[in-house]
Design a protein around this motif. Structure first.
Motif, PDB file in Angstrom:
ATOM      1  N   ARG A   1      38.751  28.884 -26.258  1.00  0.00           N
ATOM      2  CA  ARG A   1      37.682  28.692 -26.878  1.00  0.00           C
ATOM      3  C   ARG A   1      36.621  28.361 -27.439  1.00  0.00           C
ATOM      4  N   LEU A   2      35.931  27.426 -25.625  1.00  0.00           N
ATOM      5  CA  LEU A   2      34.186  26.793 -26.005  1.00  0.00           C
ATOM      6  C   LEU A   2      33.471  27.428 -25.231  1.00  0.00           C
ATOM      7  N   GLY A   3      33.232  27.950 -25.918  1.00  0.00           N
ATOM      8  CA  GLY A   3      31.435  28.714 -24.994  1.00  0.00           C
ATOM      9  C   GLY A   3      30.320  27.486 -24.767  1.00  0.00           C
ATOM     10  N   TYR A   4      29.349  27.665 -24.396  1.00  0.00           N
ATOM     11  CA  TYR A   4      28.155  26.692 -24.947  1.00  0.00           C
ATOM     12  C   TYR A   4      26.718  26.802 -23.846  1.00  0.00           C
ATOM     13  N   LEU A   5      25.968  26.083 -24.161  1.00  0.00           N
ATOM     14  CA  LEU A   5      24.687  26.863 -23.640  1.00  0.00           C
ATOM     15  C   LEU A   5      23.364  25.319 -23.497  1.00  0.00           C
TER      16      LEU A   5
ATOM     17  N   GLU B   1      27.993  17.781 -35.579  1.00  0.00           N
ATOM     18  CA  GLU B   1      26.981  17.308 -34.582  1.00  0.00           C
ATOM     19  C   GLU B   1      27.681  18.335 -33.185  1.00  0.00           C
ATOM     20  N   PHE B   2      29.124  17.540 -32.903  1.00  0.00           N
ATOM     21  CA  PHE B   2      29.560  17.279 -32.313  1.00  0.00           C
ATOM     22  C   PHE B   2      29.316  16.380 -30.610  1.00  0.00           C
ATOM     23  N   THR B   3      28.682  15.471 -31.009  1.00  0.00           N
ATOM     24  CA  THR B   3      28.600  14.540 -29.860  1.00  0.00           C
ATOM     25  C   THR B   3      28.927  14.632 -29.192  1.00  0.00           C
ATOM     26  N   GLU B   4      29.832  14.069 -29.241  1.00  0.00           N
ATOM     27  CA  GLU B   4      30.566  13.722 -27.577  1.00  0.00           C
ATOM     28  C   GLU B   4      31.075  14.173 -26.877  1.00  0.00           C
ATOM     29  N   LEU B   5      31.251  15.841 -27.255  1.00  0.00           N
ATOM     30  CA  LEU B   5      30.987  17.086 -26.438  1.00  0.00           C
ATOM     31  C   LEU B   5      29.761  17.394 -25.794  1.00  0.00           C
TER      32      LEU B   5
ATOM     33  N   ARG C   1      24.182  28.010 -37.657  1.00  0.00           N
ATOM     34  CA  ARG C   1      25.799  28.085 -37.422  1.00  0.00           C
ATOM     35  C   ARG C   1      26.561  27.911 -39.391  1.00  0.00           C
ATOM     36  N   LEU C   2      27.900  28.278 -39.375  1.00  0.00           N
ATOM     37  CA  LEU C   2      28.876  27.638 -40.071  1.00  0.00           C
ATOM     38  C   LEU C   2      28.461  26.491 -40.434  1.00  0.00           C
ATOM     39  N   PRO C   3      28.939  25.888 -41.311  1.00  0.00           N
ATOM     40  CA  PRO C   3      29.453  24.294 -41.615  1.00  0.00           C
ATOM     41  C   PRO C   3      30.347  23.765 -40.694  1.00  0.00           C
ATOM     42  N   TYR C   4      30.392  22.798 -39.673  1.00  0.00           N
ATOM     43  CA  TYR C   4      30.761  21.513 -38.686  1.00  0.00           C
ATOM     44  C   TYR C   4      32.321  23.469 -37.934  1.00  0.00           C
ATOM     45  N   HIS C   5      31.336  23.864 -37.539  1.00  0.00           N
ATOM     46  CA  HIS C   5      32.019  25.176 -36.711  1.00  0.00           C
ATOM     47  C   HIS C   5      33.030  25.204 -35.337  1.00  0.00           C
ATOM     48  N   LEU C   6      32.718  23.908 -35.301  1.00  0.00           N
ATOM     49  CA  LEU C   6      33.667  23.373 -33.971  1.00  0.00           C
ATOM     50  C   LEU C   6      34.862  22.673 -34.861  1.00  0.00           C
ATOM     51  N   SER C   7      36.298  22.666 -34.309  1.00  0.00           N
ATOM     52  CA  SER C   7      37.066  21.442 -35.117  1.00  0.00           C
ATOM     53  C   SER C   7      37.242  20.747 -34.704  1.00  0.00           C
ATOM     54  N   ALA C   8      37.824  20.132 -34.867  1.00  0.00           N
ATOM     55  CA  ALA C   8      38.158  18.263 -34.299  1.00  0.00           C
ATOM     56  C   ALA C   8      39.069  18.986 -33.396  1.00  0.00           C
ATOM     57  N   VAL C   9      40.105  19.899 -33.292  1.00  0.00           N
ATOM     58  CA  VAL C   9      41.349  19.820 -32.383  1.00  0.00           C
ATOM     59  C   VAL C   9      40.327  20.645 -31.526  1.00  0.00           C
TER      60      VAL C   9
ATOM     61  N   ALA D   1      29.547  26.715 -29.021  1.00  0.00           N
ATOM     62  CA  ALA D   1      30.488  27.535 -30.684  1.00  0.00           C
ATOM     63  C   ALA D   1      32.409  27.594 -30.070  1.00  0.00           C
ATOM     64  N   ASN D   2      32.514  28.061 -30.338  1.00  0.00           N
ATOM     65  CA  ASN D   2      33.467  29.225 -30.126  1.00  0.00           C
ATOM     66  C   ASN D   2      33.858  30.428 -29.265  1.00  0.00           C
ATOM     67  N   GLY D   3      33.366  29.480 -28.112  1.00  0.00           N
ATOM     68  CA  GLY D   3      33.615  30.840 -26.652  1.00  0.00           C
ATOM     69  C   GLY D   3      32.002  31.452 -26.990  1.00  0.00           C
ATOM     70  N   SER D   4      32.079  31.473 -25.455  1.00  0.00           N
ATOM     71  CA  SER D   4      30.560  32.098 -25.712  1.00  0.00           C
ATOM     72  C   SER D   4      30.116  33.635 -26.717  1.00  0.00           C
ATOM     73  N   ASN D   5      30.996  34.221 -26.834  1.00  0.00           N
ATOM     74  CA  ASN D   5      30.585  35.498 -27.936  1.00  0.00           C
ATOM     75  C   ASN D   5      29.560  34.821 -28.864  1.00  0.00           C
TER      76      ASN D   5
END
Length: 376
Positions: free
Chosen positions: A238-242, A69-73, A256-264, A93-97
């Protein structure tokens, strides 16, 4: 590319993907790269150290899946945007695209349509094809503008399931008035259309330009997308958001794919959001170089558009392809957006901007007589 398309045609490809070329700007090894609207300023050393420390800490637990859920982000993104937004209003997600792709996966698809108004970001029709969503091309006026009345009339007539409004628009650089967004939202009520305002370049807007974020309260079908690629100088992260009503994020969780935003990725973005002031310190300099480009191109007899972004779209060229090649030969890569007589250039550092202006003036020298004044 033609041979590649011929080979691909032998595969059992979906029919709506046949004949389409993938998105891609030229990636050439030249001295001055001003073609893809990156922030050309390097990251401050303090920010690099902060990111490295947080990524190093994340590396200690890479044997585990990241926070799904990338809560902190989401909390940090909401704090950055303000406007009374909370983590529940945010998605990333990985870029706004990829953000846009997920929106189309959730609300588009077979039998549904998405509308935008060319010339605009060339990924929109490609994202539509990738999600098997019909693409409807609206129309702008002769000067590439879009009025509230015209946009609303076209949306009402087409009854799309989604509408994408790019503001500031790419490639023209101009922002839309909020009256356009409001009119399109109301016009989309009959078809229950999701309205997306793509604000990838919002941090570069001219003074007085308002964000569609102010329109979110009470509009559950309105989405405002942003990116950390431009003003934050994090294109490689590669970080986009809404920002939207919480139920939008709930809908995107379905696709969304499971765990789509990596820890890195999460660690990088969180570290950057702790360093907002340092990261955005270059924005005013970029805006100054952008305005300098507009002024100098006007002096050279060209026709630059007023820009709310970190790039300038300009016309008045007798042969845009010839000018593009001449600039490339001089070591400056800009973007040919396929509109006759027009090119687009990113506002880079002072040195990069000077290189562009000097090279362009040399190419147009028969049309130029006044001293350059490039030291400003």
């Amino acid at each position: 590319m033609s041979n590649q398309l011929e080979r691909m045609a032998k595969l059992p490809l979906r029919e709506n993907l046949r004949g389409i070329e993938p998105y891609g700007a030229p990636q050439l090894d030249v001295a001055v790269l001003l073609n893809v609207n990156e922030n050309t300023h390097p990251l401050p050393e303090s920010v690099c150290r902060a990111i490295a420390e947080d990524v190093n800490a994340a590396a200690l637990t890479l044997n585990r899946y990241p926070d799904r859920e990338f809560t902190e982000l989401r909390e940090r993104l909401a704090e950055y945007l303000g406007h009374g937004l909370t983590a529940e209003n945010m998605w990333a997600a990985n870029g706004s695209n990829e953000v846009l792709q997920q929106i189309l996966q959730a609300f588009g698809g077979p039998g549904r349509s998405v509308m935008s108004f060319p010339p605009t970001y060339s990924m929109y029709p490609l994202l539509a094809s990738g999600t098997d969503t019909a693409y409807i091309a609206g129309e702008r006026n002769a000067g590439f503008g879009l009025s509230a009345a015209s946009a609303a009339e076209q949306v009402a007539a087409a009854a799309p399931n989604l509408v994408i409004l790019c503001s500031p628009n790419n490639p023209t650089g101009t922002a839309l008035g909020l009256d356009v967004v409001e009119a399109v939202y109301e016009a989309g009520r009959a078809s229950n259309a999701v309205i997306i305002v793509d604000e990838a370049y919002a941090e570069f807007a001219l003074e007085g330009t308002e964000s569609a974020l102010t329109l979110l309260p009470g509009r559950e079908r309105l989405i405002v997308t942003r990116t950390m690629s431009k003003a934050f100088a994090l294109a490689g992260a590669r970080l986009g958001y809404l920002a939207a009503a919480p139920e939008i994020s709930d809908a995107l969780r379905l696709v969304r794919l499971p765990y789509h935003l990596s820890a890195v990725t999460q660690a990088t973005a969180n570290a950057a959001l702790k360093q907002v002031e340092a990261l955005l310190a270059t924005v005013e300099d970029i805006k100054g170089q952008r305005d300098r480009i507009v002024s100098e191109l006007t002096r050279l007899g060209l026709d630059p558009a007023v820009s709310d972004s970190n790039f300038v779209f300009f016309g008045g060229l007798e042969n845009a392809g010839h000018t593009w090649q001449g600039l490339l030969d001089a070591g400056v890569l800009v973007r040919d957006v396929g509109i006759p007589g027009h090119l687009r250039v990113t506002a880079g550092t002072k040195t990069e901007t000077t290189a562009f202006l000097d090279a362009l003036e040399a190419l147009l020298s028969p049309r130029s007589s006044a001293p350059s004044g490039h030291g400003s």
